[in-house]
Design an enzyme around this catalytic site. Structure first.
Site, short mmCIF file in Angstrom:
data_model
loop_
_atom_site.label_atom_id
_atom_site.label_comp_id
_atom_site.label_asym_id
_atom_site.label_seq_id
_atom_site.Cartn_x
_atom_site.Cartn_y
_atom_site.Cartn_z
N GLU A 1 0.96 -1.20 -0.05
CA GLU A 1 0.11 0.12 -0.17
C GLU A 1 0.88 1.25 -0.04
O GLU A 1 0.41 2.15 -0.58
CB GLU A 1 -1.05 -0.25 1.20
N HIS B 1 0.38 -1.76 -9.90
CA HIS B 1 0.57 -3.14 -9.80
C HIS B 1 1.85 -3.64 -10.78
O HIS B 1 2.03 -3.09 -11.71
CB HIS B 1 -0.59 -4.06 -9.90
N CYS B 2 2.44 -4.75 -10.21
CA CYS B 2 3.50 -5.18 -10.96
C CYS B 2 3.34 -6.67 -11.47
O CYS B 2 2.60 -7.37 -10.86
CB CYS B 2 4.84 -5.22 -10.07
N CYS C 1 10.26 -1.78 -10.06
CA CYS C 1 9.54 -0.98 -9.08
C CYS C 1 10.37 -0.13 -8.11
O CYS C 1 10.14 1.17 -7.81
CB CYS C 1 8.52 -1.98 -8.18
ZN LIG Z 1 -2.43 -2.97 -4.62
ZN LIG Z 2 7.74 -4.90 -9.26
#
Ligand SMILES: [Zn+2]
Ligand SMILES: [Zn+2]
Length: 184
Positions: free
Chosen positions: A133, A142-143, A170
């Site tokens: 979060e 999202h990944c 990320c």
């Molecule tokens: Zn999420």
């Molecule tokens: Zn990621």
């Protein structure tokens, strides 16, 4: 104004030393200061008695209100089962521009799924969902990498599969999206 920090707002049911431990573990992943703020109590009017769940959007609004003018991020730990506008349940929700989020603890406990209690597994799941979060509050989507903490958890198995840390992509996006700088 307090800046450059993450604040965890614990549910009244959580022991102070446990929440402190969570804050240290999140600080290790995020590499920033994480502090425990004041207790966050969910209002009873957010309860949906036909669903036996609390409405996530109302809780998120409340967390964002409590964050106020702080430039740091605020994450409430909510000891309830919650749902979203279009989701039958949520492990947490975040405001992408508001710097605020919550994590719903109920489904992170083995007992919810009829399994024997496992305190260390519960703690690890909580750390993952807090970092997830927080990632949204840094602006991360999202990944696709199932091992990355930003992978969407559709089930508790998804949460258990992913790690508590950001993948390299990320991680670099997080730095480039401003890290702990105040939200404009
Ligand atoms: Zn999420
Ligand atoms: Zn990621």
């Amino acid at each position: 104004m307090i800046s450059g920090k993450v604040f965890l707002l614990p549910a009244p049911t959580l022991a102070a030393d446990w929440t402190e431990k969570m804050s240290r573990r999140v600080a290790e992943v995020e590499n920033c200061s994480v502090r425990v703020g004041r207790t966050f109590t969910v209002r009873s009017e957010y309860y949906n008695s036909s669903r036996l769940q609390y409405r996530g959007e109302d809780i998120l609004y409340e967390v964002c209100t409590q964050r106020g003018e702080r430039s740091g991020r605020v994450v409430a730990l909510v000891d309830h089962d919650c749902y979203g506008a279009s989701l039958t349940f949520v492990f947490g929700q975040a405001s992408l521009r508001g710097g605020c989020a919550f994590v719903a603890l109920a489904r992170l406990r083995n007992s919810f799924w009829g399994k024997p209690p496992d305190d260390s597994l519960f703690a690890l799941r909580v750390v993952k969902e807090i970092v997830h979060e927080l990632g949204h509050t840094w602006g991360l989507p999202h990944c696709a990498d199932p091992k990355c903490v930003m992978h969407f958890s559709n089930t508790i198995a998804d949460t258990d599969r992913k790690g508590p840390a950001y993948c390299a992509i990320c991680h670099s996006k997080r730095n480039s999206c401003g890290g702990l700088k105040p939200i404009p």
